[in-house]
Each structure stands twice: as C-alpha cells, then as structure tokens.
Design a protein around this motif. Structure first.
Motif, PDB file in Angstrom:
ATOM      1  N   ARG A 253     -37.467 -11.186 -58.652  1.00  0.00           N
ATOM      2  CA  ARG A 253     -38.192 -12.028 -57.708  1.00  0.00           C
ATOM      3  C   ARG A 253     -39.474 -11.372 -57.219  1.00  0.00           C
ATOM      4  NH1 ARG A 253     -34.407  -9.290 -54.914  1.00  0.00           N
ATOM      5  NH2 ARG A 253     -34.746  -8.743 -52.716  1.00  0.00           N
ATOM      6  N   HIS A 254     -39.525 -10.055 -57.213  1.00  0.00           N
ATOM      7  CA  HIS A 254     -40.730  -9.377 -56.717  1.00  0.00           C
ATOM      8  C   HIS A 254     -41.945  -9.654 -57.588  1.00  0.00           C
ATOM      9  CE1 HIS A 254     -40.817  -6.115 -59.762  1.00  0.00           C
ATOM     10  NE2 HIS A 254     -39.510  -6.226 -59.749  1.00  0.00           N
ATOM     11  N   HIS A 255     -41.716 -10.055 -58.853  1.00  0.00           N
ATOM     12  CA  HIS A 255     -42.835 -10.390 -59.735  1.00  0.00           C
ATOM     13  C   HIS A 255     -43.549 -11.664 -59.284  1.00  0.00           C
ATOM     14  CE1 HIS A 255     -42.118  -7.263 -62.698  1.00  0.00           C
ATOM     15  NE2 HIS A 255     -40.839  -7.597 -62.760  1.00  0.00           N
ATOM     16  N   PHE A 256     -42.893 -12.443 -58.451  1.00  0.00           N
ATOM     17  CA  PHE A 256     -43.462 -13.699 -57.977  1.00  0.00           C
ATOM     18  C   PHE A 256     -43.993 -13.582 -56.552  1.00  0.00           C
ATOM     19  CE2 PHE A 256     -40.253 -14.533 -61.174  1.00  0.00           C
ATOM     20  CZ  PHE A 256     -40.932 -15.365 -62.062  1.00  0.00           C
ATOM     21  N   ILE A 257     -44.014 -12.360 -56.036  1.00  0.00           N
ATOM     22  CA  ILE A 257     -44.553 -12.099 -54.711  1.00  0.00           C
ATOM     23  C   ILE A 257     -45.819 -11.261 -54.858  1.00  0.00           C
ATOM     24  CG2 ILE A 257     -44.111 -11.058 -52.450  1.00  0.00           C
ATOM     25  CD1 ILE A 257     -41.134 -11.490 -52.926  1.00  0.00           C
ATOM     26  N   LYS A 258     -46.832 -11.608 -54.138  1.00  0.00           N
ATOM     27  CA  LYS A 258     -48.132 -10.947 -54.227  1.00  0.00           C
ATOM     28  C   LYS A 258     -48.021  -9.451 -53.981  1.00  0.00           C
ATOM     29  CE  LYS A 258     -52.726 -11.159 -52.052  1.00  0.00           C
ATOM     30  NZ  LYS A 258     -53.531 -11.841 -51.008  1.00  0.00           N
ATOM     31  N   ASP A 259     -48.830  -8.673 -54.696  1.00  0.00           N
ATOM     32  CA  ASP A 259     -48.958  -7.223 -54.564  1.00  0.00           C
ATOM     33  C   ASP A 259     -47.771  -6.505 -55.208  1.00  0.00           C
ATOM     34  OD1 ASP A 259     -50.077  -4.730 -53.897  1.00  0.00           O
ATOM     35  OD2 ASP A 259     -50.746  -5.446 -51.962  1.00  0.00           O
TER      36      ASP A 259
ATOM     37  N   THR B 168     -45.272  -2.854 -50.937  1.00  0.00           N
ATOM     38  CA  THR B 168     -44.871  -3.811 -49.897  1.00  0.00           C
ATOM     39  C   THR B 168     -43.376  -3.805 -49.606  1.00  0.00           C
ATOM     40  OG1 THR B 168     -44.441  -5.634 -51.433  1.00  0.00           O
ATOM     41  CG2 THR B 168     -46.723  -5.339 -50.670  1.00  0.00           C
ATOM     42  N   GLU B 169     -42.552  -3.354 -50.566  1.00  0.00           N
ATOM     43  CA  GLU B 169     -41.094  -3.390 -50.456  1.00  0.00           C
ATOM     44  C   GLU B 169     -40.534  -4.804 -50.529  1.00  0.00           C
ATOM     45  OE1 GLU B 169     -38.529  -0.789 -49.897  1.00  0.00           O
ATOM     46  OE2 GLU B 169     -40.152   0.308 -50.838  1.00  0.00           O
ATOM     47  N   GLU B 170     -41.379  -5.791 -50.697  1.00  0.00           N
ATOM     48  CA  GLU B 170     -40.923  -7.181 -50.737  1.00  0.00           C
ATOM     49  C   GLU B 170     -40.266  -7.471 -52.084  1.00  0.00           C
ATOM     50  OE1 GLU B 170     -44.327  -9.089 -47.782  1.00  0.00           O
ATOM     51  OE2 GLU B 170     -44.821  -8.663 -49.863  1.00  0.00           O
ATOM     52  N   GLY B 171     -38.974  -7.733 -52.055  1.00  0.00           N
ATOM     53  CA  GLY B 171     -38.215  -7.954 -53.280  1.00  0.00           C
ATOM     54  C   GLY B 171     -37.578  -6.691 -53.822  1.00  0.00           C
ATOM     55  N   HIS B 172     -37.592  -5.623 -53.038  1.00  0.00           N
ATOM     56  CA  HIS B 172     -37.018  -4.360 -53.521  1.00  0.00           C
ATOM     57  C   HIS B 172     -35.496  -4.373 -53.480  1.00  0.00           C
ATOM     58  CE1 HIS B 172     -36.483  -0.005 -54.084  1.00  0.00           C
ATOM     59  NE2 HIS B 172     -35.582  -0.094 -53.120  1.00  0.00           N
ATOM     60  N   ARG B 173     -34.927  -4.787 -52.371  1.00  0.00           N
ATOM     61  CA  ARG B 173     -33.479  -4.744 -52.241  1.00  0.00           C
ATOM     62  C   ARG B 173     -32.813  -5.787 -53.139  1.00  0.00           C
ATOM     63  NH1 ARG B 173     -35.262  -4.522 -46.776  1.00  0.00           N
ATOM     64  NH2 ARG B 173     -35.309  -2.339 -46.044  1.00  0.00           N
ATOM     65  N   LEU B 174     -31.572  -5.524 -53.499  1.00  0.00           N
ATOM     66  CA  LEU B 174     -30.771  -6.403 -54.373  1.00  0.00           C
ATOM     67  C   LEU B 174     -31.366  -6.501 -55.775  1.00  0.00           C
ATOM     68  CD1 LEU B 174     -30.186  -9.413 -51.919  1.00  0.00           C
ATOM     69  CD2 LEU B 174     -29.110  -7.168 -51.880  1.00  0.00           C
ATOM     70  N   SER B 175     -32.101  -5.486 -56.200  1.00  0.00           N
ATOM     71  CA  SER B 175     -32.787  -5.598 -57.493  1.00  0.00           C
ATOM     72  C   SER B 175     -32.566  -4.401 -58.407  1.00  0.00           C
ATOM     73  CB  SER B 175     -34.293  -5.786 -57.270  1.00  0.00           C
ATOM     74  OG  SER B 175     -34.844  -4.634 -56.639  1.00  0.00           O
TER      75      SER B 175
ATOM     76  N   SER C  42     -45.735 -12.376 -32.746  1.00  0.00           N
ATOM     77  CA  SER C  42     -45.926 -13.831 -32.755  1.00  0.00           C
ATOM     78  C   SER C  42     -45.805 -14.459 -34.136  1.00  0.00           C
ATOM     79  CB  SER C  42     -47.305 -14.167 -32.172  1.00  0.00           C
ATOM     80  OG  SER C  42     -48.342 -13.663 -33.010  1.00  0.00           O
ATOM     81  N   ILE C  43     -45.657 -13.652 -35.168  1.00  0.00           N
ATOM     82  CA  ILE C  43     -45.630 -14.201 -36.522  1.00  0.00           C
ATOM     83  C   ILE C  43     -44.204 -14.297 -37.052  1.00  0.00           C
ATOM     84  CG2 ILE C  43     -47.956 -13.435 -37.119  1.00  0.00           C
ATOM     85  CD1 ILE C  43     -46.736 -11.043 -38.514  1.00  0.00           C
ATOM     86  N   PRO C  44     -43.918 -15.315 -37.849  1.00  0.00           N
ATOM     87  CA  PRO C  44     -42.571 -15.456 -38.416  1.00  0.00           C
ATOM     88  C   PRO C  44     -42.397 -14.537 -39.621  1.00  0.00           C
ATOM     89  CG  PRO C  44     -43.957 -17.240 -39.180  1.00  0.00           C
ATOM     90  CD  PRO C  44     -44.787 -16.447 -38.197  1.00  0.00           C
ATOM     91  N   TRP C  45     -41.149 -14.239 -39.935  1.00  0.00           N
ATOM     92  CA  TRP C  45     -40.857 -13.453 -41.141  1.00  0.00           C
ATOM     93  C   TRP C  45     -40.760 -14.393 -42.332  1.00  0.00           C
ATOM     94  CZ3 TRP C  45     -41.250  -8.775 -42.848  1.00  0.00           C
ATOM     95  CH2 TRP C  45     -40.596  -8.407 -44.032  1.00  0.00           C
ATOM     96  N   LYS C  46     -41.379 -14.003 -43.449  1.00  0.00           N
ATOM     97  CA  LYS C  46     -41.353 -14.818 -44.665  1.00  0.00           C
ATOM     98  C   LYS C  46     -40.564 -14.069 -45.741  1.00  0.00           C
ATOM     99  CE  LYS C  46     -45.857 -15.060 -44.904  1.00  0.00           C
ATOM    100  NZ  LYS C  46     -47.221 -15.446 -45.350  1.00  0.00           N
ATOM    101  N   PRO C  47     -39.293 -14.405 -45.922  1.00  0.00           N
ATOM    102  CA  PRO C  47     -38.445 -13.641 -46.845  1.00  0.00           C
ATOM    103  C   PRO C  47     -38.765 -13.820 -48.316  1.00  0.00           C
ATOM    104  CG  PRO C  47     -37.257 -15.544 -46.002  1.00  0.00           C
ATOM    105  CD  PRO C  47     -38.545 -15.475 -45.244  1.00  0.00           C
ATOM    106  N   PHE C  48     -39.442 -14.903 -48.688  1.00  0.00           N
ATOM    107  CA  PHE C  48     -39.669 -15.183 -50.101  1.00  0.00           C
ATOM    108  C   PHE C  48     -41.143 -15.176 -50.498  1.00  0.00           C
ATOM    109  CE2 PHE C  48     -35.755 -17.502 -48.863  1.00  0.00           C
ATOM    110  CZ  PHE C  48     -34.853 -16.735 -49.604  1.00  0.00           C
TER     111      PHE C  48
END
Length: 441
Positions: free
Chosen positions: A309-315, A320-327, A421-427
């Motif tokens: 999934r991290h391949h579909f997330i920018k950077d 960024t660590e986005e998409g690191h866990r469970l992979s 003030s910003i929401p978390w975007k998990p995907f």
C-alpha cells in the motif's frame, strides 16, 4: 481438483507438534516480557501509550494491571501447549494479544503482528485432536488426521512474509551495505563474532544472505532434495538473528514453522513414536467448504495488498513511515531526530514550549521526534490536556529534524501547521511532513 488438494486428509503430527511449541513460545514471550521489564517500560511506567490511531479506549488498560494481563496470556499459552480448552484458550489469547499490539507502538516489532495472524489461523485448526488433554477427556474428537489446507495455509502465510521481507531489502542503503554497517555498530564486544561483525566483508555477507534467505527459504524447504540443507540454513540464520539482534521468540517461532514442510511420518518418528501414522489419504469435503474458500481468499488478498500500500502513498515510506507497519519491512532503517513542541493559546496568543519529559518516558521521547503518527497523537494529547484547563490551543512542531540510517538530518515537520486541528489520514499522505531529501530516501 480443489477439494482433492484442500480437503485430502493427511497425518496431523506436524500440527500437533506446532501447537505444543507454539504454546510454549507464547508462554515464554508473555512471562519473559514481565521478567525483562518490557511490560514495565512500555505498559506500566508511561502515563499513556501511543496506541494505533482509533484505539484510544485501550488506554484504560495501561498501568499495573498489565502484569496480570500478561500472566493470563502466558497461562493461556500453557493451556494451548497442553491442548486444554483449546478453542477457548486460542480465541482468548488472540484477542488479548491483539489488544496489546494495538495498545502500543513504541516497541513495535513485526513478529507481534505475525503472532496475531498465526493465532487467528490456529483458532480454526484442529490442533487439539491428538496428544492433548481435550482429546484425552473427550475421545470422540481424537484423530490422527488433519485436512491438507492446514499445512498450506501456514506455508502460504510464511511465503508472503518472507517474500515481502526479501523484496523490501532491495533498496539503496541495504544494497550498498551502509545500513548493515550501521546495524552492526555497538556489537563489537559480542563474544567470538563481535570483531568480525565490524568488517566490510561481514556486512556484504549479511546483506546478500538476508535477501537470498528470505526469497528462497520457502521454495527450498518445499523441494525435497534441498529440504534438509535449507533447514540447516534456517537454523543458522535464525539462531544468528537471535544472538546478534535479540528479537525475542521470533527466530524460534520461525524454526517451529518448518515442521509443516516435513511429512507426518518424519515428525511422528522423531517426536511421537507411539502415535499411529495416518496414510490412507481420504478426501472428505466438509460442509464449510464454500465459506472456507471465500474466507481464505479474502484473507490472503488482504495479506497480499497490505504490504504494497505504501507504493500508492506519496513520497518514500522510509521517510514518511506511511504504510510501513503490517508490511513485513523488517530491520530496514534506523531513525533519529529532534523536535520541540510549542503550544499557542488561541485567545491570549501566549506561546509555551512543552517539556516532553513531563508527559513521556525516555523511550517514548526518542520515538516521538521521528514518527509522524506519534507526533500527531502527541499534539492531540496536548489539545485534550489543555482543554481540561479551559484553554483552546494550537500545537506546532518546531525545529523538527530527522535522519534516516545515519544520514544528515533535515527538516521533517512543517512548523506552520497546527497539528492539533488537522485530521489523521490513514490511507494517504500527510502534507505537513516535509518532502524527503535525496539523501534520506
């Protein structure tokens, strides 16, 4: 054809042996977590933990009660090994272990996630129908067979884990051995091999062997001509990892998995000499056939998709660590950095610098500087703390810098963004993370 493959009966000696060792390892992991101080450091001393986002309600369990929690899980492991109240014990352990996994990320480890998956799968496996207290008490469930799908579900899960682990290593810092060099720093005093681990030749061996082992071990264990030599390599590889990296039960759990690659006769002759060997190879299509096929198909589709999934997330995920866990991105990076949190009262405009030691343990403080989800969660925590005092605040991360794999530190978090003030975007990508620099990809 599918029924012949999935529901052919085979000897259940590998599953029975796996259940016994699995239960013992669970007990060692849980009791050991108490003895070594892991529970105290991660679940008792913190004022709060960095749980998986969305599971804040688990904070209710943080504190001294976690000692009892882990004693219960360790005891369930013993019950599983003995095959007593197996279904209940397996379901209870899976739920409790999943709770621990979701409760804290400060000491994240991939094998914690693997333990959830295997425990979940074991719930549905007839692992208590031989050499167990359940079978002794209720002889009607006793059998020396299991459906063929049991073996192949475990093997398929292992193939996914190892293959993704191998592919994840195909990146610059691993291939030029610089990360391996960093990984081996501080191990010079290790008995016998410490000096060797500091050599460039050792770094090359570890890097190349790591890729090849992960990529080839499952096929090599499946092919009978290479099975024994592959098993020997597995013993060396996992014992080496256990000694050098000290990663808990994972190396031993990995070795226990190999029982599924050997035929029932081999396992029976070594471990269960008095057990009757099943050889008839009957096919028995169960009433749950349709549910099983649909369920396993969905399960493995999820397992195939999550790691990419991290391949579909920018950077870059390393940054960024986005998409690191469970992979299954295991032992791939080292992160360090600095950060200062400032809060601004929206009504008075007063700015205050946060002393993180007032809120976090030393271990949490080291993590929070370089993990975006930790940073966001801490901002939300500060927002709630100040709201209790009647203050409406902004939270900014200033002087935030991060370094990946020992490279020069560079700006990490945008100081202009109000993190409260910003929401978390998990995907998707969080734009308040500065783009990765070439050296830190």
């Amino acid at each position: 054809m599918i029924d012949r493959f999935l529901f052919k009966k085979i000897d259940n000696s590998p599953l029975i042996l796996f259940r016994i060792f699995f239960g013992i390892l669970i007990a060692c992991e849980c009791y050991g977590a108490i003895v070594t101080g892991w529970v105290r450091i991660n679940l008792v001393e913190p004022k709060f933990t960095f749980n998986f986002i969305g599971f804040d309600w688990l904070q209710l369990f943080v504190g001294n009660g976690m000692y009892i929690y882990f004693v219960i899980m360790g005891s369930l492991g013993i019950l599983i090994a003995l095959g007593y109240k197996y279904r209940f014990s397996m379901v209870a352990f899976t739920i409790l272990w999943t709770g621990v996994y979701l409760l804290q990320k400060t000491s994240y480890n991939n094998h914690y996630y693997l333990l959830i998956l295997i425990s979940f799968l074991m719930i549905f496996m007839p692992a208590h129908r031989a050499i167990s207290l359940d079978a002794k008490k209720n002889t009607s469930i006793k059998t020396n067979t299991m459906p063929n799908w049991v073996k192949w579900v475990i093997i398929a899960q292992l193939f996914i884990v190892y293959t993704y682990a191998s592919l994840a290593k195909l990146y610059g810092d691993w291939l030029d051995f610089s990360f391996i060099k960093l990984l081996m720093q501080g191990k010079a005093n290790y008995f016998l091999i410490g000096e060797f681990l500091q050599q460039s030749s050792a770094h090359k061996i570890v890097a190349i062997f790591g890729i090849l082992f992960d990529f080839l071990i499952v096929p090599a264990l499946l092919w009978k001509p290479t099975r024994k030599i592959a098993f020997c390599f597995a013993v060396f590889f996992h014992l080496f990892n256990s000694f050098v990296f000290q990663i808990g039960i994972f190396p031993y759990l990995s070795l226990v998995f190999t029982v599924f690659f050997f035929d029932g006769k081999t396992i029976k002759n070594i471990f269960f000499k008095k057990k009757t060997l099943y050889t008839a190879k009957e096919i028995e299509t169960p009433s749950y056939r349709r549910i099983f096929v649909i369920g396993t198909s969905i399960y493995f589709c999820i397992q195939l998709v999550l790691p990419i999934r991290h391949h579909f997330i920018k950077d870059n995920v390393l940054w960024t660590e986005e998409g690191h866990r469970l992979s299954w991105r295991m032992m791939l990076r080292s992160r360090s950095g600095t950060i200062i949190f400032k809060v601004k009262d929206k009504e008075t405009g007063k700015v205050e610098t946060i002393k993180t030691s007032d809120y976090l343990t030393k271990k949490q403080t080291r993590r929070i500087a370089v993990y975006p989800d930790f940073i966001w969660q801490f901002a939300q925590r500060l927002k709630k703390e100040y709201a209790k005092k009647g203050q409406n605040i902004e939270v900014h991360a200033v002087n935030s810098r991060a370094s990946i794999n020992g490279k020069a530190s560079v700006p990490f978090i945008d100081p202009q963004v109000d993190l409260a003030s910003i929401p978390w975007k998990p995907f998707s990508h969080s734009e308040w993370i500065f783009p990765s620099k070439e050296g830190n990809k």
